[in-house]
Design an enzyme around this catalytic site. Structure first.
Site, PDB file in Angstrom:
ATOM      1  N   LEU A 159       0.832  -1.196   0.000  1.00 54.04           N
ATOM      2  CA  LEU A 159       0.000   0.000   0.000  1.00 54.04           C
ATOM      3  C   LEU A 159       0.869   1.248   0.000  1.00 54.04           C
ATOM      4  CD1 LEU A 159      -2.851  -0.903   2.513  1.00 54.04           C
ATOM      5  CD2 LEU A 159      -2.776  -1.230   0.035  1.00 54.04           C
ATOM      6  N   GLY A 162      -1.711   7.571  -2.399  1.00 53.38           N
ATOM      7  CA  GLY A 162      -2.293   7.781  -3.718  1.00 53.38           C
ATOM      8  C   GLY A 162      -3.088   6.604  -4.233  1.00 53.38           C
ATOM      9  N   ILE A 286     -13.270 -27.226  14.885  1.00 48.22           N
ATOM     10  CA  ILE A 286     -14.337 -28.199  14.620  1.00 48.22           C
ATOM     11  C   ILE A 286     -15.301 -27.646  13.572  1.00 48.22           C
ATOM     12  CG2 ILE A 286     -16.272 -29.437  15.654  1.00 48.22           C
ATOM     13  CD1 ILE A 286     -14.738 -29.431  18.296  1.00 48.22           C
ATOM     14  N   ASP A 455     -27.459  20.637 -18.476  1.00 50.10           N
ATOM     15  CA  ASP A 455     -26.988  21.832 -19.179  1.00 50.10           C
ATOM     16  C   ASP A 455     -25.658  21.563 -19.877  1.00 50.10           C
ATOM     17  OD1 ASP A 455     -27.199  24.428 -20.078  1.00 50.10           O
ATOM     18  OD2 ASP A 455     -26.299  25.321 -18.287  1.00 50.10           O
TER      19      ASP A 455
END
Length: 617
Positions: A159, A162, A286, A455
Site C-alpha cells: 500500500l 495515492g 471443529i 446543461d
C-alpha cells in the site's frame, strides 16, 4: 472417542445457536487480519446476506474526528448523501461536529455475493497506512481489514500513498422475523470503550432482547470490544436526540495522537487477539472441519461472481479520478490572498477568478445563490472527465467554490481561438468528444441515484493543459432514480440550442436529454460553428441545419462546406461522416430511439482508432 463426541456436541450447540441468530457479533476476532471465509460467511468480514431483502436503506454511527468532523467530510468519507446526513442529524449542510460526536450516516446497503455492504472509496494519504489502520483508525471498525483485502487488488505490504481503495462498509437489511416484529431499519453502531448493550438499546429506544437477537448474543450484558460493530434494530429512522458526544479515555492504552494511537492500539489488539484465539480455537477448528466440504463448491461460485461484479471496461476504469483530499472549507482571507483581493487582473470571466492556493493554480467562482445542491453532487462524483471541486467558502451571503484550474478554458472559446489552428486535429476533436461521453456515462450509470447534468453545452466543457475535457457547472444537475423513465420539471432552464424536444414540450428530465445536448456539442466539434447560425436574415439552430443536410441530396458536398477548415483534407470527410451520423442519432426526436452513453462511448472508441490513421490539420 468420548472426547470427539464431547467436541461434537459443543460444536452442535455452537452451530445451532449461530444459525438461529440474525447476525453474529464478530467479537475482537475481527481485528485478526488473517481470517478466512473460504468455508462460509464470516462476521470477521461483513454481515451475511440472510434476508430476502437484497437492498435497503441503512444507517451507520460514525464518531466525529478531525479531519472527518463535518457534514461534507464525513459524507465524502462514507459516500453518503450530504443533504440527507445533514437532515437526519438536524444540522446545516456546512456544519461541523464536536470531536467524538456520534453522527448518523445514511447509506444504501445491498447484497453483494454472500455479504451485505455499502460501498465507499478511500485514497491512501500517507506512508504507513495499512488495511488494519484504515479499517480501525479511519473507519472506526465500520469496515474490516479482511473485507478490505478481499475487495482490493493491492497486497497488504504494497500500500502506497495515492492508491485508491474500495471500502465495503458494514451494514445489513432486516430479516423477515425482524420485519414481522416491527423493525424497519438496522443501524450499524461502532463500539467505543465503555459501551454496553443495555445502555445502547435504551438510548436508541429498542428492546434489549431484539438487540441481543440481532447480534447472536446470549448474555444480557455481554462484553463488547472497541473497533467492532453491533446492529441496532429500529422501528423508525434514528434521531439526533439519540446520539451523544462520547467521553474519551485519555489514559493509556488509548491516545488521540495518531502515531502513538496506532502503536498503542496494535499492542492492545495483539493482546486481545491472543486471548480470544485461545478461547475459540477448539470450536473454530471443529466448525471449519464440519462445514468445509459443504460450503467449498458454493463458496467458489460466490467468489467468482463477486470478482466478476467489479469488472468494468478498461477505458472507463482509466477515467476514474484520484481523490487525494476531502473537500476543504476555506476562509475568505485565504481566497483574497490567492486572488490578490479578487483583483481585475485575476478575473478570468464573469465571477470566476484565477488564484494560487498552496502553490497550485485554482479557479474560484463567486456566487450569491445556494450552492448546496451543486456541492452535494460534486462531493459524490469521482471521475477524470468531471471537474473537481477542491473546497468552498461562505461569507456574508456569498459562496466561493474552489475548482481545479483548466488551462485552456471552455471548449466554445477554444474552438474559435486563433491560437491553436495548427495543432487542432481530428484525433484531438474525437478525444474531446470521448472525454465528454465518458463523463456523462459515469453520471448516468455510476452515480446512485443516476445524475442528469441538464446543461451540457460547449461553455460547460473545460479543457486542461493537455486538451483533455472535463464537464463543469453542475448548478442545474439533478438526481433521478434509475428505471422510472421520465421526471417532469415544472421550470424549464438550460441553454438555447441544446435543450431536448421532450424537455421543451413536456418538462421531461431523463439522461437522454444529456445525450441530445451531447449530439449538439459534437456538431460544434465538427464544424467549429456557433450553435445558433444566421441564415437568410434569420436564426437557425446548427442541429437543424446539419439534420437537413444529412436528409437531403448531395450530402457530402454540403456537409464539407460546414466542416471546420482546420479539419479538411486527408480523408477528413470519412471521419466527419462517422461523427455526424453518431451526432444525428443523438438528436433523434424520440428519446427512446437515442443511443445510451455507453453505446456512444463504444462508437467513439471505434472512430478514435480510425482518426489516429490520419493527420488532419
Amino acid at each position: 472417542m468420548d472426547q470427539i463426541l464431547f467436541c461434537f456436541f459443543i460444536f452442535l450447540y455452537f452451530f445451532t445457536f449461530k444459525i438461529t441468530a440474525q447476525q453474529s457479533y464478530s467479537g475482537n476476532s475481527v481485528l485478526d487480519c488473517t481470517s478466512t471465509d473460504e468455508t462460509g460467511p464470516s462476521p470477521d468480514f461483513l454481515y451475511t446476506c440472510n434476508s430476502k431483502t437484497k437492498s435497503c436503506r441503512a444507517f451507520l454511527i460514525f464518531k466525529s474526528q478531525p479531519p472527518y468532523n463535518s457534514v461534507l467530510t464525513i459524507s465524502k468519507l462514507l459516500s453518503s448523501d450530504s443533504l440527507e446526513l445533514a437532515r437526519i442529524n438536524n444540522v446545516s449542510t456546512f456544519a461541523d461536529f464536536p470531536t467524538d460526536k456520534e453522527v448518523i450516516v445514511p447509506v444504501n446497503c445491498f447484497c453483494s455475493g454472500q455479504y451485505y455492504q455499502a460501498n465507499s472509496s478511500f485514497v491512501i494519504p500517507t506512508i504507513g497506512d495499512t488495511y488494519f489502520t484504515i479499517a480501525n483508525d479511519t473507519y472506526q471498525g465500520l469496515s474490516s481489514c479482511n473485507s478490505l483485502m478481499d475487495e482490493n487488488i493491492y497486497s497488504a505490504t504494497s500500500l502506497l500513498p495515492g492508491f485508491e481503495l474500495r471500502v465495503p462498509l458494514r451494514c445489513a437489511c432486516p430479516t423477515s422475523n425482524q420485519i414481522a416484529n416491527g423493525t424497519k431499519f438496522l443501524l450499524t453502531y461502532s463500539v467505543s470503550w465503555r459501551d454496553r448493550v443495555p445502555n445502547i438499546s435504551e438510548r436508541f429506544n429498542t428492546s434489549l432482547e431484539s438487540t441481543l437477537d440481532a447480534n447472536g448474543l446470549s448474555e444480557e450484558d455481554p462484553t463488547l470490544f472497541p473497533f467492532t460493530t453491533i446492529l441496532i434494530p429500529l422501528p423508525t429512522e434514528p434521531s439526533s436526540l439519540q446520539t451523544i458526544i462520547q467521553t474519551p479515555i485519555l489514559s493509556p492504552p488509548y491516545s488521540f495522537n495518531r502515531k502513538n494511537r496506532r502503536k498503542s492500539n496494535r499492542g492492545l489488539y495483539i493482546g486481545i487477539g491472543v486471548a480470544a484465539a485461545s478461547s475459540v480455537l477448539v470450536l473454530l477448528c471443529i466448525a471449519l472441519t464440519v462445514v468445509f466440504l459443504h460450503h467449498k463448491k458454493k463458496q467458489a461460485r460466490e467468489i467468482e461472481k463477486k470478482k466478476k461484479k467489479w469488472v468494468l471496461p478498461e477505458d472507463l476504469l482509466s477515467g476514474m479520478a484520484d481523490m487525494d483530499q476531502v473537500l476543504r472549507v476555506f476562509v475568505l482571507d485565504e481566497l483574497k490572498v490567492a486572488t490578490n483581493n479578487f483583483s481585475p487582473m485575476s478575473r478570468m470571466k464573469g465571477s470566476v477568478f484565477r488564484g494560487v492556493l498552496g502553490g497550485k493554480e485554482v479557479a474560484i467562482k463567486k456566487m450569491s445563490t445556494d450552492v448546496s445542491k451543486e456541492v452535494n453532487i460534486l462531493n459524490k462524483i469521482n471521475h477524470f472527465n468531471l471537474i473537481r471541486l477542491h473546497g468552498l467558502c461562505e461569507d456574508e451571503g456569498y459562496f466561493y467554490l474552489v475548482y481545479e484550474f483548466m488551462e485552456n478554458g471552455c471548449l466554445k472559446d477554444w474552438l474559435r481561438s486563433k491560437s491553436f489552428p495548427v495543432t487542432q486535429s481530428w484525433s484531438q476533436r474525437v478525444q474531446i468528444a470521448l472525454d465528454i461521453a465518458k463523463g456523462l456515462h459515469y453520471l448516468h450509470n455510476f452515480t446512485d441515484p443516476a445524475c442528469v447534468h441538464k446543461d451540457i453545452n460547449s461553455r460547460n466543457v473545460l479543457l486542461n493543459g493537455n486538451l483533455r475535457a472535463k464537464i463543469a457547472n453542475f448548478g442545474l444537475a439533478r438526481s433521478a432514480e434509475r428505471g422510472e423513465g421520465r421526471f417532469p420539471s415544472t421550470k424549464l432552464v438550460g441553454t438555447r440550442g441544446y435543450m431536448a424536444p421532450e424537455y421543451l414540450d413536456f418538462g421531461w428530465v431523463t439522461p437522454k436529454m444529456d445525450v441530445y445536448a451531447f449530439g449538439v456539442v459534437m456538431l460544434e466539434l465538427i464544424t467549429g460553428k456557433d450553435v445558433i447560425l444566421m441564415h437568410d436574415g434569420g436564426a437557425q439552430f446548427l442541429s437543424a441545419a446539419i439534420m437537413s443536410i444529412m436528409e437531403g441530396e448531395d450530402m457530402e458536398t454540403k456537409l464539407g462546406e460546414f466542416i471546420d477548415p482546420n479539419l479538411r483534407g486527408n480523408n477528413g470527410m470519412e471521419l466527419a461522416l462517422a461523427v455526424t451520423r453518431l451526432s444525428v442519432s443523438c438528436l433523434t426526436r424520440d428519446p427512446m430511439s437515442r443511443p445510451s452513453m455507453d453505446e456512444v462511448v463504444s462508437a467513439l472508441v471505434r472512430i478514435q482508432m480510425d482518426s489516429l490513421k490520419f493527420v488532419c490539420v
